[in-house]
Motif scaffolding. Structure first.
Motif, PDB file in Angstrom:
ATOM      1  N   ILE A  81       2.051 -12.822  -3.078  1.00 15.94           N
ATOM      2  CA  ILE A  81       1.799 -12.375  -4.445  1.00 15.94           C
ATOM      3  C   ILE A  81       0.320 -12.531  -4.795  1.00 15.94           C
ATOM      4  CG2 ILE A  81       2.263 -12.874  -6.876  1.00 15.94           C
ATOM      5  CD1 ILE A  81       5.129 -13.587  -6.065  1.00 15.94           C
ATOM      6  N   ALA A  82      -0.275 -13.677  -4.404  1.00 16.63           N
ATOM      7  CA  ALA A  82      -1.707 -13.897  -4.663  1.00 16.63           C
ATOM      8  C   ALA A  82      -2.554 -12.845  -3.963  1.00 16.63           C
ATOM      9  CB  ALA A  82      -2.110 -15.300  -4.196  1.00 16.63           C
ATOM     10  N   SER A  83      -2.150 -12.463  -2.737  1.00 19.45           N
ATOM     11  CA  SER A  83      -2.883 -11.442  -1.987  1.00 19.45           C
ATOM     12  C   SER A  83      -2.846 -10.098  -2.708  1.00 19.45           C
ATOM     13  CB  SER A  83      -2.294 -11.301  -0.587  1.00 19.45           C
ATOM     14  OG  SER A  83      -2.847 -10.192   0.091  1.00 19.45           O
ATOM     15  N   ALA A  84      -1.652  -9.720  -3.196  1.00 17.75           N
ATOM     16  CA  ALA A  84      -1.518  -8.445  -3.905  1.00 17.75           C
ATOM     17  C   ALA A  84      -2.328  -8.439  -5.194  1.00 17.75           C
ATOM     18  CB  ALA A  84      -0.040  -8.166  -4.200  1.00 17.75           C
ATOM     19  N   LEU A  85      -2.302  -9.568  -5.923  1.00 16.34           N
ATOM     20  CA  LEU A  85      -3.072  -9.657  -7.167  1.00 16.34           C
ATOM     21  C   LEU A  85      -4.572  -9.610  -6.899  1.00 16.34           C
ATOM     22  CD1 LEU A  85      -0.988 -12.359  -9.083  1.00 16.34           C
ATOM     23  CD2 LEU A  85      -1.030  -9.894  -9.485  1.00 16.34           C
ATOM     24  N   LEU A  86      -5.013 -10.252  -5.823  1.00 17.88           N
ATOM     25  CA  LEU A  86      -6.439 -10.227  -5.480  1.00 17.88           C
ATOM     26  C   LEU A  86      -6.877  -8.817  -5.121  1.00 17.88           C
ATOM     27  CD1 LEU A  86      -9.108 -11.656  -4.927  1.00 17.88           C
ATOM     28  CD2 LEU A  86      -8.296 -12.166  -2.619  1.00 17.88           C
ATOM     29  N   ASP A  87      -6.056  -8.110  -4.358  1.00 20.98           N
ATOM     30  CA  ASP A  87      -6.385  -6.725  -4.019  1.00 20.98           C
ATOM     31  C   ASP A  87      -6.445  -5.859  -5.275  1.00 20.98           C
ATOM     32  OD1 ASP A  87      -6.535  -7.351  -1.394  1.00 20.98           O
ATOM     33  OD2 ASP A  87      -4.684  -6.365  -0.770  1.00 20.98           O
ATOM     34  N   GLY A  88      -5.539  -6.148  -6.225  1.00 24.57           N
ATOM     35  CA  GLY A  88      -5.574  -5.403  -7.481  1.00 24.57           C
ATOM     36  C   GLY A  88      -6.860  -5.666  -8.244  1.00 24.57           C
ATOM     37  N   GLU A 150       0.581   4.693   2.533  1.00 23.35           N
ATOM     38  CA  GLU A 150      -0.812   5.133   2.665  1.00 23.35           C
ATOM     39  C   GLU A 150      -1.163   6.287   1.732  1.00 23.35           C
ATOM     40  OE1 GLU A 150      -1.030   5.921   6.841  1.00 23.35           O
ATOM     41  OE2 GLU A 150      -1.927   3.970   7.290  1.00 23.35           O
ATOM     42  N   GLN A 151      -0.146   6.924   1.176  1.00 23.35           N
ATOM     43  CA  GLN A 151      -0.403   8.014   0.233  1.00 23.35           C
ATOM     44  C   GLN A 151      -0.628   7.488  -1.189  1.00 23.35           C
ATOM     45  OE1 GLN A 151      -0.612  10.712   2.170  1.00 23.35           O
ATOM     46  NE2 GLN A 151       0.215   9.364   3.766  1.00 23.35           N
ATOM     47  N   LEU A 157      -0.805   1.088  -5.731  1.00 23.93           N
ATOM     48  CA  LEU A 157      -0.660   0.348  -4.478  1.00 23.93           C
ATOM     49  C   LEU A 157      -0.392  -1.125  -4.753  1.00 23.93           C
ATOM     50  CD1 LEU A 157      -0.741   0.224  -1.413  1.00 23.93           C
ATOM     51  CD2 LEU A 157      -3.227   0.006  -1.526  1.00 23.93           C
ATOM     52  N   LEU A 158      -1.061  -1.680  -5.767  1.00 26.30           N
ATOM     53  CA  LEU A 158      -0.814  -3.066  -6.154  1.00 26.30           C
ATOM     54  C   LEU A 158       0.644  -3.256  -6.548  1.00 26.30           C
ATOM     55  CD1 LEU A 158      -1.450  -5.941  -7.170  1.00 26.30           C
ATOM     56  CD2 LEU A 158      -2.241  -4.906  -9.316  1.00 26.30           C
ATOM     57  N   ALA A 159       1.150  -2.358  -7.379  1.00 26.32           N
ATOM     58  CA  ALA A 159       2.553  -2.451  -7.819  1.00 26.32           C
ATOM     59  C   ALA A 159       3.500  -2.314  -6.638  1.00 26.32           C
ATOM     60  CB  ALA A 159       2.834  -1.366  -8.861  1.00 26.32           C
ATOM     61  N   LEU A 160       3.169  -1.433  -5.696  1.00 27.35           N
ATOM     62  CA  LEU A 160       4.028  -1.228  -4.533  1.00 27.35           C
ATOM     63  C   LEU A 160       4.050  -2.460  -3.639  1.00 27.35           C
ATOM     64  CD1 LEU A 160       5.828   0.652  -2.940  1.00 27.35           C
ATOM     65  CD2 LEU A 160       3.788   1.608  -1.845  1.00 27.35           C
TER      66      LEU A 160
END
Length: 467
Positions: A81-88, A150-151, A157-160
């Motif tokens: 979750i932290a990784s996804a939030l950081l990417d966001g 990838e599309q 992408l963050l939500a996905l």
């Protein structure tokens, strides 16, 4: 209200067990948001991942399996979750510093290792054929899912990625419910700790050789390369599960890796994409073999799946990073003598190590349920020996022998069908033939006959007659 994953199944396996494909897809999203690392950042990431894998392995030794599993699950989900939030944050705020890149890659690597280990531990409690089918199917399906991911770009992408984490966790919990209810007749015996030295040597050499080649080619591996060996494994299982062994998988990996090294060293630049595809596919075959070895060894020899996965994963990261460093240290660039020498060196290493695992009877025995640890066969091994003796005595075919082994454990026709990836009707026909040949009329009579077989009085080790 609890969800019931058993209501929907594929090949007799509840849908929840295919949740690993969501985790595979999550892990493959590395680089979509923040790009791929250079050698230094990638090297630190590899070392960190190796340390985490070893920590997970040793934690399974000092703590009980259940305690380790719960702690790892909390950490793995939090990190993902932290990784996804950081990417966001990187996407929304436009931050792309080296520090952010490094942190993002570390979180992705650590999250992938921990959650993947938990899924593989889950698969390791199932029959090796079923575990192999799940690993291969999840890998192949994740390639399709990745193509869709990838599309997607930006905040979507963050939500996905957050959705993938949540659904993977939900399906993981549902799969454990199925195991605890005994729907898949899992092996929940006490875990043991041992080191499969030959398997580790095989992984180390393949990873080291791949690290050399990938550094020289200066190219990023493709996640789609794993589709080919995955489809081959699925085909082997569906056609004849007895052909799924460490030998068969190493025979897939070896020619692909050799072909890639040969093209890289001696062909023109026009063949670079093909070289990389062959190398990636061969390396993906090795990775799939590693997962199947963990599952099969844990199931048949009661080995700790977290321990085995941690050791083999750490070996993989260390080997690949070592190959990276050696290629850089010798300044081996395409077209130079050092380049050709390094490619030939890597090829020789792979050729030398492959027969070691292909001829290792102890590794192949994991799939047959006849492996021992410290010279002490588990009770399941003695059952297999009794079944082999009776199969030889009554002239059972190889498939009938496999059905007999499962039926002797008290499994229903539906359980046997799911274990062997067969239809229930086919299993009923096999059971009828077994009853007819052995002169019994009920499953309890069959179990009694198997358990009363005297191993001391009978010649052991006879192979069942092949159909």
């Amino acid at each position: 209200m609890r969800l019931n994953s058993a209501a929907i199944s594929i090949s007799g396996i509840p849908l929840a067990f295919y949740g690993y494909l969501l985790q595979k897809t999550w892990g493959a999203t590395e680089g979509i948001v923040v790009g791929f690392p250079g050698l230094m950042v990638g090297g630190f990431t590899s070392i960190t991942c190796a340390v985490v894998a070893l920590a997970l392995a040793f934690a399974s030794r000092v703590r009980n399996e259940k305690g380790t599993r719960k702690a790892a699950l909390r950490i793995g989900v939090a990190v993902q979750i932290a990784s996804a939030l950081l990417d966001g944050t990187i996407v929304i705020a436009g931050l792309d510093s080296d520090g952010m890149l490094f942190t993002s890659l570390i979180l992705k690597g650590v999250g992938t290792i921990i959650v993947s280990a938990l899924w593989i531990e889950l698969y390791a409690m199932l029959n090796p054929v079923r575990a192999g089918f799940l690993c291969a199917a999840s890998t192949a399906l994740s390639a399709l899912a990745l193509f869709i991911v990838e599309q997607v770009a930006g905040i979507h992408l963050l939500a996905l990625r957050l959705t993938l984490t949540v659904f993977s966790l939900v399906l993981y919990g549902m799969a454990w419910q199925d195991l605890e209810k005994g729907r898949l007749a899992p092996n929940l015996e006490t875990q043991r700790f041992f080191i499969p030295y030959r398997a580790i040597a095989f992984i180390l050499v393949y990873s080291f050789a791949y690290g050399i080649a990938s550094t020289i080619l200066a190219a990023r591996s493709t996640n789609y390369a794993a589709v080919i060996p995955s489809l081959i494994v699925i085909a082997l299982i569906l056609l004849n599960s007895n052909k799924l062994t460490s030998t068969s998988l190493s025979r897939i990996a070896l020619p692909l890796m050799i072909g890639g090294f040969m093209l890289t060293a001696f062909a023109s630049n026009d063949f670079a994409p093909l070289s990389l595809l062959l190398l990636d596919t061969g390396y993906a075959s090795m990775e799939l073999l590693m997962l199947l070895l963990v599952c099969a060894a844990a199931y048949s020899s009661r080995g700790s799946a977290l321990w085995l996965f941690g050791l083999m994963t750490a070996t993989q990261f260390i080997g690949q990073f070592g190959g990276n460093l050696l290629a850089v240290a010798l300044n081996a660039h395409e077209g130079t003598p050092e380049f050709v020498v390094m490619e030939i060196f890597a090829m020789v290493l792979v050729v030398a190590i492959s027969p070691l695992i292909a001829s290792d009877r102890s590794l192949n025995a994991f799939w047959k349920g006849t492996a021992t640890v410290d010279g002490i066969p588990p009770e399941s091994d003695r059952l297999k020996m009794r079944v082999d003796e009776l199969s030889s005595k009554f002239g059972l075919t190889e498939r009938e022998s496999e059905v007999l082994y499962l039926a002797a454990q008290g499994k229903t026709n539906a359980n046997i069908a799911a274990d062997m990836i067969l239809s229930e009707g086919t299993v009923k026909k096999q059971v009828f033939q077994i009853y007819k040949r052995m002169g019994v009329h009920a499953q309890q009579d069959l179990i009694t006959l198997v358990m009363e077989t005297d191993l001391d009085a009978a010649p052991a080790g006879k192979a069942a007659t092949r159909s």
